[in-house]
Design a protein around this motif. Structure first.
Motif, short mmCIF file in Angstrom:
data_model
loop_
_atom_site.label_atom_id
_atom_site.label_comp_id
_atom_site.label_asym_id
_atom_site.label_seq_id
_atom_site.Cartn_x
_atom_site.Cartn_y
_atom_site.Cartn_z
N ILE A 1 0.82 -0.94 -0.07
CA ILE A 1 0.41 0.30 0.21
C ILE A 1 0.80 1.25 -0.54
CG2 ILE A 1 -1.51 -1.10 1.07
CD1 ILE A 1 -1.25 0.43 3.34
N SER A 2 2.29 0.90 -0.29
CA SER A 2 2.71 1.95 -0.53
C SER A 2 2.15 3.20 -1.57
CB SER A 2 4.92 1.72 -0.71
OG SER A 2 4.56 2.46 -0.93
N PHE A 3 2.90 4.93 -1.27
CA PHE A 3 2.30 6.17 -2.57
C PHE A 3 4.08 5.95 -2.99
CE2 PHE A 3 -0.53 5.78 0.76
CZ PHE A 3 -1.78 6.95 0.01
N ASN A 4 4.57 5.15 -2.94
CA ASN A 4 5.98 5.23 -3.87
C ASN A 4 6.31 4.07 -5.39
OD1 ASN A 4 8.79 6.64 -4.57
ND2 ASN A 4 10.16 4.89 -3.52
N ALA A 5 5.03 3.68 -6.15
CA ALA A 5 5.32 2.86 -7.16
C ALA A 5 5.72 3.51 -8.29
CB ALA A 5 3.54 3.12 -6.86
N THR A 6 6.24 2.48 -8.78
CA THR A 6 6.73 2.33 -9.90
C THR A 6 6.37 2.60 -10.61
OG1 THR A 6 6.37 -0.08 -10.56
CG2 THR A 6 8.28 0.18 -8.41
N PRO A 7 6.59 3.17 -12.02
CA PRO A 7 5.77 3.75 -12.75
C PRO A 7 4.73 2.20 -13.27
CG PRO A 7 8.36 4.21 -12.97
CD PRO A 7 8.40 3.15 -11.95
N GLN A 8 5.30 1.14 -13.80
CA GLN A 8 4.67 -0.30 -13.89
C GLN A 8 3.33 -0.10 -13.01
OE1 GLN A 8 4.74 -1.96 -16.58
NE2 GLN A 8 2.97 -3.30 -16.18
N GLU A 9 3.63 -0.58 -11.91
CA GLU A 9 3.27 -0.01 -10.72
C GLU A 9 1.84 1.05 -10.84
OE1 GLU A 9 4.79 -2.75 -7.18
OE2 GLU A 9 5.30 -0.46 -7.10
#
Length: 207
Positions: free
Chosen positions: A88-96
């Motif tokens: 549930i992190s807000f530091n998602a990768t571009p793909q995520e």
């Protein structure tokens, strides 16, 4: 399009469909758009999928299975709290981030198409099941102290985290990611009994 076995061809069509969804949403899917992305004639879609709705449903199932495999992998490698924060992190990768946009579009499509809505509900239930399992494992290990039954806490966290993520990523919103993290941090502390001083930084950097 090069020769592929039946299942490989179906997968290629599904991946092309998801690429179209990233650009146009589920509402923007047409057989012509998917065929163009695939580099094939539209007839191939009709050969492998009985309808456009069928293709949309299978594309969502494929993405859900991919997400589920990720949940299983993460839960094997990390303790409950870290696994939950990772997902549930807000530091998602571009793909995520791209995959999150697909889920947002899927929620809209579910309001328009009853058959798709059924599949959307089934796949959302699977996410809920994973979070329930995480919560129960966290209680058993002593990491969590729940204030509600695990089933209710799972729905609460899913709804809060995903909605905060969606709104905080809108181009003109007043809700910043830092504000969203603060809200979610406070909820995790009160609902799960977490009291980590660096909880907010973990939400932003657990990737």
């Amino acid at each position: 399009m090069a020769y592929l076995a039946k299942e490989e061809r179906r997968k290629a069509i599904i991946l092309a469909t998801l690429d179209v969804v990233k650009e146009n949403g589920f509402a923007g899917i047409t057989t012509r758009a998917v065929a163009k992305q695939l580099g094939a004639a539209t007839g191939i879609l009709h050969h492998h999928f009985k309808s456009l709705t069928d293709l949309k449903c299978e594309a969502l199932r494929y993405l859900s299975q991919k997400n589920g495999d990720n949940c299983i992998s993460v839960s094997k490698d990390l303790p409950p709290t870290q696994a939950l924060l990772r997902l549930i992190s807000f530091n998602a990768t571009p793909q995520e981030k791209a995959e999150t946009s697909i889920w947002i579009s899927a929620a809209d499509e579910a309001n328009r198409d009853p058959e798709f809505a059924r599949v959307y509900a089934e796949e959302t239930n699977k996410s809920h099941e994973w979070i329930c399992n995480n919560l129960k494992e966290g209680v058993q290990s002593g990491e969590y102290t729940l204030t509600l039954p695990a089933e209710l806490v799972a729905w609460k966290l899913m709804s809060l985290a995903f909605n905060l993520y969606d709104v905080s990523n809108l181009p003109d919103t007043d809700l910043t990611p830092d504000m969203a993290v603060q809200i979610l941090k406070d909820e995790l502390k009160s609902t799960l009994g977490l009291d980590s001083k660096d909880l907010a930084s973990q939400l932003l950097s657990s990737h």
